[in-house]
Design a protein around this motif. Sequence first.
Motif, PDB file in Angstrom:
ATOM      1  N   PHE A 281       0.840  -1.191   0.000  1.00 19.59           N
ATOM      2  CA  PHE A 281       0.000   0.000   0.000  1.00 19.59           C
ATOM      3  C   PHE A 281       0.881   1.249   0.000  1.00 19.59           C
ATOM      4  O   PHE A 281       1.947   1.285   0.640  1.00 19.59           O
ATOM      5  CB  PHE A 281      -0.908   0.037   1.236  1.00 19.59           C
ATOM      6  N   VAL A 285      -2.208   6.109   1.232  1.00 22.41           N
ATOM      7  CA  VAL A 285      -3.406   5.277   1.366  1.00 22.41           C
ATOM      8  C   VAL A 285      -3.529   4.749   2.788  1.00 22.41           C
ATOM      9  O   VAL A 285      -4.617   4.702   3.377  1.00 22.41           O
ATOM     10  CB  VAL A 285      -3.357   4.115   0.351  1.00 22.41           C
ATOM     11  N   ASN A 287      -2.309   6.095   5.591  1.00 24.28           N
ATOM     12  CA  ASN A 287      -2.624   7.167   6.545  1.00 24.28           C
ATOM     13  C   ASN A 287      -4.033   7.723   6.370  1.00 24.28           C
ATOM     14  O   ASN A 287      -4.683   8.105   7.357  1.00 24.28           O
ATOM     15  CB  ASN A 287      -1.611   8.301   6.397  1.00 24.28           C
ATOM     16  N   ARG A 288      -4.508   7.782   5.144  1.00 25.06           N
ATOM     17  CA  ARG A 288      -5.791   8.442   4.889  1.00 25.06           C
ATOM     18  C   ARG A 288      -6.982   7.477   4.881  1.00 25.06           C
ATOM     19  O   ARG A 288      -8.108   7.902   5.132  1.00 25.06           O
ATOM     20  CB  ARG A 288      -5.737   9.175   3.547  1.00 25.06           C
ATOM     21  N   ILE A 289      -6.736   6.218   4.597  1.00 20.79           N
ATOM     22  CA  ILE A 289      -7.859   5.276   4.462  1.00 20.79           C
ATOM     23  C   ILE A 289      -7.778   4.133   5.469  1.00 20.79           C
ATOM     24  O   ILE A 289      -8.708   3.908   6.249  1.00 20.79           O
ATOM     25  CB  ILE A 289      -7.926   4.697   3.025  1.00 20.79           C
ATOM     26  N   ILE A 290      -6.666   3.400   5.441  1.00 20.36           N
ATOM     27  CA  ILE A 290      -6.590   2.179   6.242  1.00 20.36           C
ATOM     28  C   ILE A 290      -6.593   2.474   7.730  1.00 20.36           C
ATOM     29  O   ILE A 290      -7.357   1.875   8.497  1.00 20.36           O
ATOM     30  CB  ILE A 290      -5.337   1.368   5.844  1.00 20.36           C
ATOM     31  N   PRO A 292      -7.643   5.243   9.458  1.00 21.24           N
ATOM     32  CA  PRO A 292      -8.970   5.705   9.933  1.00 21.24           C
ATOM     33  C   PRO A 292     -10.015   4.586   9.939  1.00 21.24           C
ATOM     34  O   PRO A 292     -10.842   4.521  10.850  1.00 21.24           O
ATOM     35  CB  PRO A 292      -9.347   6.793   8.921  1.00 21.24           C
ATOM     36  N   LEU A 293      -9.962   3.690   8.926  1.00 17.77           N
ATOM     37  CA  LEU A 293     -10.917   2.591   8.872  1.00 17.77           C
ATOM     38  C   LEU A 293     -10.727   1.652  10.068  1.00 17.77           C
ATOM     39  O   LEU A 293     -11.707   1.219  10.695  1.00 17.77           O
ATOM     40  CB  LEU A 293     -10.754   1.822   7.562  1.00 17.77           C
TER      41      LEU A 293
END
Length: 487
Positions: A281, A285, A287-290, A292-293
Motif C-alpha cells: 500500500f 493510502v 494514513n488516509r484510508i486504512i 482511519p478505517l
Amino acid sequence: VINQGGTRLDGTFGNATYLAVYMLFHIFLTFFLLLRERFSKFWQWTYGIIIALQLFTIYHTATRGAALGLVGGILVAALLIALFEKERLFLKKAARAALLVVIVLIGGFVAIKDTALVQKSQALSRLASISLEEAAPRFMVWQMGWQGFKERPILGWGQESFNFVFNKYYNPKMFTQEQWFDRSHDIIFDWLIAGGLLGLLSYLSIFAALLFYLWRGKNKNNPFSFSEKAVFTGLLAAYFFQNIFVFDNLGSYILFFSILAFCHFSFGQFFPEKWEKKIVFDKAVINRIIVPLIMVVAVFGLYFFNAKPYLTGRTLLAALREKTIDQKFALFEKALAYDSFGDAEIREQLSQMALAVGASQAPVEWKQKYFDLARSELLAQLAVPKIGDARYELFLGSFLTRFQRYDEALEHLNRALELSPKKQIVFFEIGLVYINAGKYAEALEVFRQAYELEKNYPDARDYYAVAAIYAGKNDLVKSLLEPVDGT
C-alpha cells in the motif's frame, strides 16, 4: 470467596466449577515451568509451593469433574514419562512413584469413602458420592441430547440451542433437577447439538492437530523435552476429561486458546514464499484510508461488543437496587433501550418486578405501567427464536395468569406444552388456570396427565388430588393420598 451453597470456593468467577477448571490449567502449566527450571532451586521451590496452593484451591472447590480430570491428566502424563522418558531418568522414577501413589490414594479413598471422616468434609463427600446412581440425571440429559442429534445430525441446532432440545425431549423423571438446562454438561453432546457431526469433528480436530504438532512438529527455537510434551498431553487429557461432565466457560476458553496460541508460536511454520501474495500500500493510502478505517472498526467494536453489554448490566443492577417504583421503572426502560445481549435477563427480572408491584400497595397507574411493559417485552422475547421457546411461553403464560388474563395465558401455556410436551410444570400452570377459571373437570384432566407422566413426583400427585377435591372426586382423592398417610 464462599458461595451461598456452602463452603465451595468460587473466587470472583461466581461458580466453583469455573474456578476449578482455571486451577486445573494452571497446575499443569506451573509444572511445565517447573520442569524448565532444572538448575534453579529457588524457582523449583517457588513453583512447587504454587502447585501446592493450586491443589489446595481446586480441592476446596469440591468440583468432581475437575478432580477427575486432574487425576486422569496426572495418570496420562505420569504414564507417558514412566514408559518412554529416556533423557532424565530421575523423572522416569518419579513418574513411576507418582503412578503408584495416585493408585494407592484412589484405592484408599474408595475403601474409606463411607466413613464419618469423609462424610463430614464437603469436598471429600462430594467425591465419594460419584456413582452411576448419582450420575443418573446426567445420563438422562445426554439421552435428550442424543435424541436431538438424531433429529439434526449433520449441522445440529446452532449455537446456544440445547435448551430447545432439552424442552422438546424432556424426561419427566427429572422432576428433582433444574428445569431449564441450557447445556448438556458434556462437551460431546454440546457440540453434536450446536454443530452436528461436522461441528463435533471440527472441535475434535483441534485436539488432534495440537497433539500432532506437539509430538511431531519441529520447534527449533525452544524445543520441548519429552517430559514437557507429556505434561501438555496430560493437560489436554485433564481438560477434555473434565469437559465430559461439565461445560466450557469464558475462563476455560481463554486458557485453552492461549495454549493453542503458545503451541502455534512454538511449532507454527510460515507459508512458502511462492504461496505468499504481498500487497503493498502507498503510505498516503495507509494514513488516509486504512488507519482511519481500523480506528472506526475498533471504536465500533468496543462500543457494541463491550461498552453496551457493560452498561446494560450496570443499569439492570441499578434497577434491581432502586427502591422507588418510578425510578426503578425508568432504569428498566433505560436498560432495555441499549438493545444488547442482556435483554432476556432484563425481561425476566422485569416480569418478576411487575408481579411484585402488582401485589403491593403501589398506585394503580404504576401497576398498569409495569404490566404493560413486562407483557410487551415478554412478547418481544418470544419473537426472537424462530422455532419457539417453551421457557418464555411458560413465563408469559404464568405472568398473565397472576393478572387473571386466563384466556391469553392459555394461548401461551398451550404453546409451551407443544414445545415441551412432557414437562410437568407446564401442565401445572395450565391446570391452575382452569381451577382459577372454575373449570374443574378440565383441571382434573390436565393434572391427571401430569401425574401419569411420572407417578413418583409428589407435586404432581398433590396437584392431582387438589383438582380431584375441586371436582368432587372423593374416591380418587382417597386413592391418591392413602400411600401418603401410610408413610
